[in-house]
Design an enzyme around this catalytic site. Structure first.
Site, PDB file in Angstrom:
ATOM      1  CG  ASP A   1      -1.947   1.027   1.287  1.00  0.00           C
ATOM      2  OD1 ASP A   1      -2.855   0.944   0.447  1.00  0.00           O
ATOM      3  OD2 ASP A   1      -1.893   1.935   2.148  1.00  0.00           O
TER       4      ASP A   1
ATOM      5  CD  GLU B   1      -2.155   2.322  -3.631  1.00  0.00           C
ATOM      6  OE1 GLU B   1      -3.229   2.872  -3.850  1.00  0.00           O
ATOM      7  OE2 GLU B   1      -1.557   2.447  -2.549  1.00  0.00           O
TER       8      GLU B   1
HETATM    9  C1  NOJ Z   1      -4.529   2.831  -0.876  1.00  0.00           C
HETATM   10  C2  NOJ Z   1      -5.616   1.870  -0.555  1.00  0.00           C
HETATM   11  O1  NOJ Z   1      -5.948   1.139  -1.711  1.00  0.00           O
HETATM   12  C3  NOJ Z   1      -6.775   2.689  -0.028  1.00  0.00           C
HETATM   13  O2  NOJ Z   1      -7.926   1.922   0.121  1.00  0.00           O
HETATM   14  C4  NOJ Z   1      -6.353   3.331   1.270  1.00  0.00           C
HETATM   15  O3  NOJ Z   1      -7.380   4.193   1.703  1.00  0.00           O
HETATM   16  C5  NOJ Z   1      -5.064   4.140   1.097  1.00  0.00           C
HETATM   17  N1  NOJ Z   1      -4.086   3.453   0.345  1.00  0.00           N
HETATM   18  C6  NOJ Z   1      -4.470   4.476   2.448  1.00  0.00           C
HETATM   19  O4  NOJ Z   1      -3.974   3.319   3.062  1.00  0.00           O
END
Ligand code: NOJ
Ligand code: CA
Length: 568
Positions: free
Chosen positions: A215, A274
């Site tokens: 993440d 991500e």
């Molecule tokens: C990306 C995640 O996919 C999302 O759902 C989340 O709110 C943010 N990162 C913060 O962790």
């Protein structure tokens, strides 16, 4: 549904490269299946649906956070990285789930959230209880405020979910949270933060987890001096690896450490980043074999249903993966965006399609503004296009049912901080947030929460969910579920080298046709005018085909067909 667990066709592919062209199914655990009827999806629910996943034919599951959490951000606010939330299950159930998935040849990727913990994490609690300047505070990002009494935040920064990015604690200091107030950012310059995440990665790897989804991978490393830049100054700074907050070059030192750990396992643990970065070149760094190894590419998710645009995206991303040696990734829907069946039903408009969907949700989901049938038709065509591409396809729970976004959620039932942190006046594009794609799945056409569980669901399901339930689609010729099953089965059978060749004779501004090794031809008609298909064995189509006078098959608009052509 078949009662006995089937073995996924890729069960035998246990080599180190399993991830390169995997079909990965994302489970948002609180909304997938509820085993004990308390309205929250759980591990028991997932275990009970392993036969469903096997029959669907996916290679891996990506499980969004299941860790103890107060759910300030759907579980992305983690209290304890090495445990299971008691409402979701236990560590023993986690092991059972791993065994059940592995038993049918499905790998497991878990979400890791290293940019921030929750404010209930022991370290943050310790930081609050410790004095200014203490080592406990050093694990996070604490600063004195500005102004005579330190009453102004250290900088004017806004959180990604709107509202201030700094919150004051009782002794007057402030801490940084790039997301919700309950998500304090870690200080990755602190050695214990490094050690603790290595501990976490080892903990889950030892439990049999096959990989990790990272993440906010572009956010961990920060370079913050005593004097902090203003938002205006930050905006003016290039995101070329030197930005104080995002996509810094030195973030890859962390991932090099992690890679060393991943490679101690057999097969090596995998990771997918991500990373929201400026250019495909910068994304490639995360996908490097010395780092995380793979990175999400959200380009298709952000694009309109358009042949020219799709082709550019595919070409660029294949070129990038050739440079890094990683494989490409493709995504149309996930837990953060409006579902693609809905986005594609909206009238064309300049700008990013994903934002357009959010705008429609913010307007209350007016039926006058959407052609749901066309949206689903296009979504199915897009998915078959995706599944024919080289690389990994990341699918989001419910898209295999052709689910639309749920716009009709009353404000008081919404959970997303992106909604809760804004007011109607400053809501803008993303205003109503991401609850509409996180509504519990419909398994049956009727009954309590459409078979999600014995009780209700934690977000309200609309009546139209009945028509998209697994029970309705299972075994129904032409249903979206049966299309996904057959497409995934064929994909496993046909998958070859990670290359494609555009069929220039068939392709145009409205049509994309490409051939994969072994004579697998995928043709997508993005336009409205029917297109005559070349000779070949028809394997699958996302919609009904027509026949021309001479007997050749005709591909209508918003449809994809796969053909097998004899090798030249
Ligand atoms: C990306 C995640 O996919 C999302 O759902 C989340 O709110 C943010 N990162 C913060 O962790
Ligand atoms: Ca439950």
């Amino acid at each position: 549904m078949t009662a006995a667990p089937l073995t996924s066709p890729s069960a035998t592919r246990s080599d180190a490269d399993w991830w390169r062209q995997a079909a990965v199914y994302q489970i948002y655990p609180r909304s997938f299946a509820d085993g004990n009827g308390d309205g929250i999806g759980d591990l028991a629910g997932i275990i009970s649906r392993v036969p469903y996943l096997a029959e669907l034919g996916v290679d891996a599951v990506w499980l969004s956070p299941f860790y103890p959490s107060a759910l300030a951000d759907g579980g992305y606010d983690v209290d304890d990285y090495r445990d299971v939330d008691p409402t979701i299950g236990t560590l023993e159930e986690f092991d059972e789930m791993v065994a059940a998935l592995h038993g049918v040849g499905i790998k497991l990727i878990v979400d890791v959230v290293p940019n921030h913990s929750s404010d209930r994490h022991v370290w943050f609690q310790e930081a609050l209880a410790s004095p200014k300047g203490s080592d406990a505070r050093e694990r996070y990002i604490f600063r004195d405020g500005r102004g005579e009494q330190g009453e102004e935040p250290p900088a004017d920064w806004t959180s990604i979910f709107s509202g201030p990015a700094w919150t004051r604690v009782p002794d007057g200091q402030w801490y940084l949270h790039s997301f919700a107030t309950e998500q304090p950012d870690f200080n990755w310059r602190h050695p214990e933060v490094h050690e603790d995440f290595l501990h976490t990665l080892r903990f889950w790897s030892d439990r049999g987890v096959d990989g990790f989804r990272i993440d906010v991978a572009h956010g961990l490393s920060k370079d913050l001096g005593e004097v902090l830049p203003s938002t205006a100054e930050l905006r003016a700074m290039p995101k070329d690896g030197t930005h104080p907050l995002w996509d810094r070059d030195d973030v890859h030192e962390i991932y090099a450490e992690w890679r060393e750990l991943f490679d101690q396992y057999e097969p090596p643990r995998i990771a997918v980043a991500e990373a929201w970065v400026e250019t495909p070149e910068r994304r490639a760094r995360y996908a490097s074999p010395e780092g995380l190894g793979q990175a999400f590419n959200f380009d298709l998710m952000e694009a309109d249903f358009d042949a020219v645009h799709f082709r550019d995206i595919v070409t660029d991303n294949l070129a990038q993966s050739a440079v890094t040696g990683s494989s490409t990734t493709w995504v149309f829907s996930n837990h953060d965006g409006v579902r693609h069946a809905t986005r594609y039903g909206l009238p064309p408009r300049a700008g990013r399609a994903v934002k357009q969907g959010a705008e429609w949700v913010a307007a209350g989901g007016p039926e006058g503004g959407i052609d749901r049938e066309l949206g689903l038709r296009r979504a199915r065509a897009a998915t078959m296009f995706e599944l024919a591409l080289p690389g990994s396809a990341y699918l989001y729970q419910g898209e295999e049912l052709g689910l639309h976004e749920v716009a009709e959620i009353p404000d008081e039932e919404r959970q997303d901080p992106a909604f809760l942190r804004t007011t109607a006046a400053d809501r803008g594009f993303d205003g109503l947030g991401r609850d509409g794609c996180r509504v519990p799945l419909p398994w049956t056409r009727s009954g309590s929460s459409f078979g999600f569980g014995e009780g209700g669901g934690h977000l309200p399901q609309p009546a139209w969910f009945a028509d998209f339930s697994v029970e309705v689609e299972d075994g129904t010729a032409g249903s979206t579920l049966e299309m996904y099953r057959e497409a995934l089965r064929l994909r496993t059978e046909l998958q070859g080298e990670e290359t494609l060749e555009w069929d220039e004779a068939l392709s145009s501004d409205d049509v994309l046709a490409f051939e994969r090794p072994g004579g697998w031809l995928s043709v997508t008609n993005f336009g409205a005018e029917p297109v005559t298909l070349p000779a070949g064995e028809l394997l699958l189509a996302s919609g009904e085909l027509a026949a021309a006078a001479d007997g050749s098959a005709v591909l209508p608009g918003a449809t994809t067909a796969w053909l097998r052509q004899s090798a030249a």
